[in-house]
Design a protein around this motif. Structure first.
Motif, PDB file in Angstrom:
ATOM      1  N   GLU A  18      14.480   5.418 -44.405  1.00 25.54           N
ATOM      2  CA  GLU A  18      14.696   6.848 -44.587  1.00 25.54           C
ATOM      3  C   GLU A  18      13.403   7.650 -44.424  1.00 25.54           C
ATOM      4  OE1 GLU A  18      17.941   4.554 -46.360  1.00 25.54           O
ATOM      5  OE2 GLU A  18      15.780   4.444 -46.627  1.00 25.54           O
ATOM      6  N   ALA A  19      12.306   7.141 -44.962  1.00 26.00           N
ATOM      7  CA  ALA A  19      11.025   7.838 -44.840  1.00 26.00           C
ATOM      8  C   ALA A  19      10.566   7.869 -43.381  1.00 26.00           C
ATOM      9  CB  ALA A  19       9.968   7.182 -45.719  1.00 26.00           C
ATOM     10  N   LEU A  24       9.942  10.875 -38.440  1.00 22.91           N
ATOM     11  CA  LEU A  24      10.176  10.894 -36.998  1.00 22.91           C
ATOM     12  C   LEU A  24      10.838  12.206 -36.587  1.00 22.91           C
ATOM     13  CD1 LEU A  24      10.069   9.541 -34.246  1.00 22.91           C
ATOM     14  CD2 LEU A  24      12.177   8.310 -34.853  1.00 22.91           C
ATOM     15  N   VAL A  25      11.789  12.673 -37.375  1.00 26.44           N
ATOM     16  CA  VAL A  25      12.437  13.957 -37.093  1.00 26.44           C
ATOM     17  C   VAL A  25      11.401  15.078 -37.097  1.00 26.44           C
ATOM     18  CG1 VAL A  25      14.055  15.664 -38.032  1.00 26.44           C
ATOM     19  CG2 VAL A  25      14.717  13.263 -37.910  1.00 26.44           C
ATOM     20  N   ARG A  26      10.496  15.061 -38.068  1.00 24.41           N
ATOM     21  CA  ARG A  26       9.446  16.093 -38.136  1.00 24.41           C
ATOM     22  C   ARG A  26       8.498  16.005 -36.932  1.00 24.41           C
ATOM     23  NH1 ARG A  26       9.685  14.586 -43.609  1.00 24.41           N
ATOM     24  NH2 ARG A  26       7.863  13.260 -43.377  1.00 24.41           N
ATOM     25  N   VAL A  27       8.136  14.782 -36.549  1.00 22.00           N
ATOM     26  CA  VAL A  27       7.228  14.594 -35.414  1.00 22.00           C
ATOM     27  C   VAL A  27       7.873  15.111 -34.133  1.00 22.00           C
ATOM     28  CG1 VAL A  27       6.169  12.828 -33.934  1.00 22.00           C
ATOM     29  CG2 VAL A  27       5.893  12.704 -36.412  1.00 22.00           C
ATOM     30  N   GLU A  46       2.107   8.938 -30.381  1.00 22.66           N
ATOM     31  CA  GLU A  46       1.836   7.570 -30.838  1.00 22.66           C
ATOM     32  C   GLU A  46       2.456   7.315 -32.201  1.00 22.66           C
ATOM     33  OE1 GLU A  46      -2.412   7.532 -30.553  1.00 22.66           O
ATOM     34  OE2 GLU A  46      -2.378   6.957 -28.433  1.00 22.66           O
ATOM     35  N   ARG A  47       2.345   8.285 -33.100  1.00 21.22           N
ATOM     36  CA  ARG A  47       2.952   8.147 -34.428  1.00 21.22           C
ATOM     37  C   ARG A  47       4.473   8.059 -34.294  1.00 21.22           C
ATOM     38  NH1 ARG A  47       1.543   6.672 -39.710  1.00 21.22           N
ATOM     39  NH2 ARG A  47       2.973   7.684 -41.123  1.00 21.22           N
ATOM     40  N   GLY A  48       5.034   8.887 -33.426  1.00 20.02           N
ATOM     41  CA  GLY A  48       6.478   8.859 -33.198  1.00 20.02           C
ATOM     42  C   GLY A  48       6.948   7.525 -32.666  1.00 20.02           C
ATOM     43  N   GLU A  49       6.213   6.959 -31.734  1.00 22.50           N
ATOM     44  CA  GLU A  49       6.570   5.638 -31.192  1.00 22.50           C
ATOM     45  C   GLU A  49       6.546   4.577 -32.292  1.00 22.50           C
ATOM     46  OE1 GLU A  49       7.424   4.420 -28.048  1.00 22.50           O
ATOM     47  OE2 GLU A  49       7.703   6.508 -27.456  1.00 22.50           O
TER      48      GLU A  49
END
Length: 79
Positions: A18-19, A24-27, A46-49
Motif C-alpha cells: 500500500e505504501a 507510486l501514484v504521487r510520483v 527511477e524512484r517510480g520504477e
C-alpha cells in the motif's frame, strides 16, 4: 518536490504494498505535471520504477500464497 524527497528517505524494499502503491501514484502525478529540472524528472522516474517493481514483488508473492492455499485446499492434486 518535498513530498517525493521525503518519501525517498524510505528504502523501497522496506515499503508495504500500500505504501509503495500510494507513493507510486504521487510520483506519476508529479511526472505528469512536469518537473523543474531534468535531474529531478530522472530521479522521479527511477524512484517510480523501483516502486513499481516493489508492487510487482508483493503481487507475485500474494499470487504464490493464493496458489499454495488452493493447492492445500484441493489436497495438492494437479487436476
Amino acid at each position: 518536490m518535498d513530498a517525493v524527497t521525503a518519501s525517498n528517505d524510505s528504502p523501497v524494499d522496506s515499503l508495504s504494498f500500500e505504501a509503495a502503491r500510494d507513493e507510486l501514484v504521487r510520483v506519476v502525478a508529479e511526472l505528469e505535471q512536469g518537473s523543474p529540472t531534468l535531474e529531478h524528472s530522472l530521479a522521479l522516474w527511477e524512484r517510480g520504477e523501483a516502486l513499481a517493481a516493489r508492487c510487482e514483488e508483493w503481487l507475485l508473492g500474494a499470487k504464490c500464497r493464493l496458489d499454495a492455499a488452493r493447492d492445500a485446499a484441493s489436497g495438492g492434486d494437479d487436476a
